[in-house]
Design an enzyme around this catalytic site. Structure first.
Site, PDB file in Angstrom:
ATOM      1  N   GLY A 135      41.837  47.982  45.699  1.00 59.25           N
ATOM      2  CA  GLY A 135      43.056  48.746  45.452  1.00 59.25           C
ATOM      3  C   GLY A 135      44.309  47.972  45.796  1.00 59.25           C
ATOM      4  CB  THR A 137      47.600  48.182  40.517  1.00 57.96           C
ATOM      5  OG1 THR A 137      47.247  46.842  40.205  1.00 57.96           O
ATOM      6  CG2 THR A 137      48.642  48.676  39.541  1.00 57.96           C
ATOM      7  CB  ILE A 168      41.449  51.371  41.285  1.00 57.03           C
ATOM      8  CG1 ILE A 168      42.878  51.395  41.863  1.00 57.03           C
ATOM      9  CG2 ILE A 168      40.492  50.582  42.176  1.00 57.03           C
ATOM     10  CD1 ILE A 168      43.606  50.064  41.873  1.00 57.03           C
ATOM     11  CB  CYS A 244      41.031  38.690  46.377  1.00 57.56           C
ATOM     12  SG  CYS A 244      40.979  38.964  48.130  1.00 57.56           S
ATOM     13  NE  ARG A 249      45.548  36.661  38.859  1.00 58.40           N
ATOM     14  CZ  ARG A 249      46.688  36.640  39.537  1.00 58.40           C
ATOM     15  NH1 ARG A 249      47.094  35.537  40.144  1.00 58.40           N
ATOM     16  NH2 ARG A 249      47.432  37.723  39.617  1.00 58.40           N
ATOM     17  CD  GLU A 369      41.682  40.296  38.409  1.00 56.12           C
ATOM     18  OE1 GLU A 369      42.189  39.424  39.137  1.00 56.12           O
ATOM     19  OE2 GLU A 369      40.797  41.079  38.791  1.00 56.12           O
ATOM     20  CB  THR A 371      51.065  40.732  32.597  1.00 63.05           C
ATOM     21  OG1 THR A 371      52.235  40.011  32.994  1.00 63.05           O
ATOM     22  CG2 THR A 371      51.037  42.099  33.270  1.00 63.05           C
TER      23      THR A 371
HETATM   24  P1  FAD Z   1      54.168  46.144  34.871  1.00 61.90           P
HETATM   25  O1  FAD Z   1      54.158  45.297  36.092  1.00 61.90           O
HETATM   26  O2  FAD Z   1      54.993  47.382  34.887  1.00 61.90           O
HETATM   27  O3  FAD Z   1      54.591  45.237  33.633  1.00 61.90           O
HETATM   28  C1  FAD Z   1      55.011  45.792  32.378  1.00 61.90           C
HETATM   29  C2  FAD Z   1      55.462  44.630  31.500  1.00 61.90           C
HETATM   30  O4  FAD Z   1      56.566  43.962  32.123  1.00 61.90           O
HETATM   31  C3  FAD Z   1      54.364  43.582  31.304  1.00 61.90           C
HETATM   32  O5  FAD Z   1      54.405  43.078  29.994  1.00 61.90           O
HETATM   33  C4  FAD Z   1      54.770  42.462  32.280  1.00 61.90           C
HETATM   34  O6  FAD Z   1      54.354  41.185  31.851  1.00 61.90           O
HETATM   35  C5  FAD Z   1      56.278  42.572  32.239  1.00 61.90           C
HETATM   36  N1  FAD Z   1      56.902  42.040  33.463  1.00 61.90           N
HETATM   37  C6  FAD Z   1      56.746  42.482  34.743  1.00 61.90           C
HETATM   38  N2  FAD Z   1      57.426  41.696  35.590  1.00 61.90           N
HETATM   39  C7  FAD Z   1      58.013  40.740  34.849  1.00 61.90           C
HETATM   40  C8  FAD Z   1      58.840  39.620  35.143  1.00 61.90           C
HETATM   41  N3  FAD Z   1      59.183  39.307  36.402  1.00 61.90           N
HETATM   42  N4  FAD Z   1      59.279  38.860  34.110  1.00 61.90           N
HETATM   43  C9  FAD Z   1      58.915  39.129  32.828  1.00 61.90           C
HETATM   44  N5  FAD Z   1      58.155  40.163  32.492  1.00 61.90           N
HETATM   45  C10 FAD Z   1      57.690  40.956  33.486  1.00 61.90           C
HETATM   46  N6  FAD Z   1      44.626  46.801  39.620  1.00 61.90           N
HETATM   47  C11 FAD Z   1      43.985  46.758  40.824  1.00 61.90           C
HETATM   48  O7  FAD Z   1      44.619  46.645  41.877  1.00 61.90           O
HETATM   49  N7  FAD Z   1      42.625  46.865  40.902  1.00 61.90           N
HETATM   50  C12 FAD Z   1      41.848  47.006  39.798  1.00 61.90           C
HETATM   51  O8  FAD Z   1      40.617  47.090  39.910  1.00 61.90           O
HETATM   52  C13 FAD Z   1      42.493  47.083  38.514  1.00 61.90           C
HETATM   53  N8  FAD Z   1      41.754  47.318  37.385  1.00 61.90           N
HETATM   54  C14 FAD Z   1      42.410  47.530  36.185  1.00 61.90           C
HETATM   55  C15 FAD Z   1      41.668  47.948  35.066  1.00 61.90           C
HETATM   56  C16 FAD Z   1      42.308  48.195  33.862  1.00 61.90           C
HETATM   57  C17 FAD Z   1      41.527  48.690  32.697  1.00 61.90           C
HETATM   58  C18 FAD Z   1      43.707  47.986  33.741  1.00 61.90           C
HETATM   59  C19 FAD Z   1      44.408  48.200  32.438  1.00 61.90           C
HETATM   60  C20 FAD Z   1      44.444  47.587  34.843  1.00 61.90           C
HETATM   61  C21 FAD Z   1      43.811  47.379  36.082  1.00 61.90           C
HETATM   62  N9  FAD Z   1      44.538  47.044  37.236  1.00 61.90           N
HETATM   63  C22 FAD Z   1      43.915  46.972  38.461  1.00 61.90           C
HETATM   64  C23 FAD Z   1      46.005  47.007  37.191  1.00 61.90           C
HETATM   65  C24 FAD Z   1      46.568  45.723  36.620  1.00 61.90           C
HETATM   66  O9  FAD Z   1      46.342  44.645  37.485  1.00 61.90           O
HETATM   67  C25 FAD Z   1      48.060  45.975  36.330  1.00 61.90           C
HETATM   68  O10 FAD Z   1      48.107  46.836  35.212  1.00 61.90           O
HETATM   69  C26 FAD Z   1      48.824  44.695  36.057  1.00 61.90           C
HETATM   70  O11 FAD Z   1      48.997  43.957  37.241  1.00 61.90           O
HETATM   71  C27 FAD Z   1      50.213  44.964  35.445  1.00 61.90           C
HETATM   72  O12 FAD Z   1      50.895  45.944  36.145  1.00 61.90           O
HETATM   73  P2  FAD Z   1      51.553  47.179  35.358  1.00 61.90           P
HETATM   74  O13 FAD Z   1      50.542  47.769  34.456  1.00 61.90           O
HETATM   75  O14 FAD Z   1      52.187  48.071  36.384  1.00 61.90           O
HETATM   76  O15 FAD Z   1      52.667  46.524  34.449  1.00 61.90           O
END
Ligand code: FAD
Length: 390
Positions: A135, A137, A168, A244, A249, A369, A371
């Site tokens: 956990g 995000t 998660i 981690c 990744r 992991e 974006t």
């Molecule tokens: P945001 O951070 O809100 O980003 C939205 C957009 O803005 C993206 O295109 C991003 O690239 C862009 N952006 C953000 N910051 C910047 C910047 N500084 N400059 C330019 N562009 C930017 N998380 C966990 O902790 N544990 C898990 O087990 C896990 N499993 C997952 C499983 C699935 C199916 C999915 C979809 C997600 C999972 N995640 C998990 C979460 C995942 O790691 C996050 O969705 C990811 O880190 C992106 O965060 P966000 O969705 O809040 O997007």
């Protein structure tokens, strides 16, 4: 129809040891016999196939590189990568379960935990008796996990944990969760939260069009009492969860190759069999361009992953090198999935073939992991020394 041709245009197999090949072939065989026959239905039903858990443990997918004394498979980084490749040839969602269990749950417990924690949790996670989740995000903090709001307070004989994690993997079925939270001074620590602790709930996230065979949910902490012995003592700060993520990744950089190989194999076979205008569509230059570019990109990705694996075996791979491989290989796989789908025409959208499922899955893989954008900025920071995140 043999679904397991393994494109190897540059004799990458010659770079592997006999052990690597044995591990890879064992995983490949298991995927073919047990995963592939059921995965399309599981994905259509949005069901995590729990019946695969024991087999995943048997092929070394849970704790691939964790030492055998803790129940792990004790393999090197290339073997770990090859297992991820074979699992994702089957389905990115099943590879996700293995990535989380190995690199995001067993990894921090092994690296940051004490001996008692290692002995208590690792063997059960390695055997699949327990499923773990990670956990990090939160609803308001994805790419910027350092802003997390989940907090724990020292209450003398225990900690009190409050907050929520979102998106998660494995959350609704996890027995243990490695949760990242800030203490009263704002320092990030890892805590092991166990199912059954009062105030801890894990609602499922429904309506995903991607990773439908992987179960996703929230981790909600409402005044959860955490025993003091559940804090991971040996590393704190944002660098702890980020390390981690490096491990996971790296596995994704290999996994994406598996999905790409499966799409390429399917498109190649189809292009040789499908007749239009009196000849196989594979004889048309436009289709050959698609297929030739696919195998070129797969070959480049294989070499990138293999080299990164050897550097990781020497303990010298940087986070930025891992970001580059994850970003490149996932984008490569997603592009191949989209192109391969077109090679199959209308059949490309059918569940009779795996391509559309891979394509939808990879839309998550390119976001989680870190974006695609974030990994590019990591490379940018590494080569310029200038931080675009600030
Ligand atoms: P945001 O951070 O809100 O980003 C939205 C957009 O803005 C993206 O295109 C991003 O690239 C862009 N952006 C953000 N910051 C910047 C910047 N500084 N400059 C330019 N562009 C930017 N998380 C966990 O902790 N544990 C898990 O087990 C896990 N499993 C997952 C499983 C699935 C199916 C999915 C979809 C997600 C999972 N995640 C998990 C979460 C995942 O790691 C996050 O969705 C990811 O880190 C992106 O965060 P966000 O969705 O809040 O997007």
């Amino acid at each position: 129809m043999d679904l397991f041709q393994a494109p190897d245009y540059y004799q990458v197999d010659d770079l592997l040891t006999d052990e690597h090949k044995l591990v890879r072939n064992t995983a490949r065989d298991w995927v073919k016999k047990h995963l592939s026959p059921i995965i399309e239905d599981a994905a259509q039903e949005a069901r995590f196939p729990t019946e695969l858990v024991n087999g995943l443990a048997e092929v070394g997918a849970f704790g691939s590189y964790i030492p055998t004394e803790y129940g792990g498979a004790g393999l090197d980084q290339i073997s770990y990568g090859l297992i991820m490749q074979e699992l994702e040839r089957g389905d990115s969602g099943i590879r996700s379960t293995a990535s989380v269990q190995t690199s995001l749950v067993m990894g921090p417990i092994y690296n940051y935990g004490n001996e008692a924690q290692r002995k208590k949790y690792l063997p059960k996670l390695a055997s699949g008796e327990w499923i773990g989740s990670f956990g990090l995000t939160e609803p308001n903090h994805g790419s910027n996990p350092g802003g997390m709001e989940t907090r724990f307070k020292d209450m003398g004989d225990h900690y009190l944990l409050n907050g929520a994690k979102m998106w998660i993997s494995n959350a609704p079925i996890c027995d243990v969760a490695v949760v990242w939270a800030k203490n009263e001074e704002g320092r990030i620590h890892g805590l092991i939260v166990e199912r059954g602790m009062e105030g801890f709930t894990t609602p499922e996230t429904h309506n995903k069009w991607s990773l439908r065979a992987s179960i996703t949910g929230e981790l909600i902490f409402d005044n959860v009492k955490i025993p003091k012995e559940n804090l991971l003592p040996n590393k704190s700060g944002l660098g702890a969860p980020l390390l981690c993520l490096d491990a996971a990744r790296y596995g994704i950089a290999w996994g994406a190759i598996g999905a790409a190989m499966d799409c390429y194999d399917t498109a190649l076979r189809y292009a040789k069999e499908r007749i239009q205008f009196g000849k196989p569509i594979g004889q048309f230059q436009l289709q050959q361009k698609k297929l030739a570019e696919m195998i070129t990109e797969i070959t480049k990705a294989q070499l990138l992953a293999w080299r990164l694996g050897t550097v990781r075996n020497e303990g010298k791979a940087t986070s930025a090198q891992i970001s580059m491989a994850k970003r490149n290989n996932v984008e490569m796989a997603l592009k191949i999935a989209r192109e391969a789908r077109q090679v199959l025409g209308a059949m490309g959208i059918s569940g009779e073939y795996s391509i559309m499922r891979h394509s939808m899955n990879l839309e998550s893989v390119i976001t989680y992991e870190g974006t695609h954008d974030v990994h590019l900025l990591i490379t940018g920071l590494d080569i310029t020394g200038l931080n675009a995140f600030k």
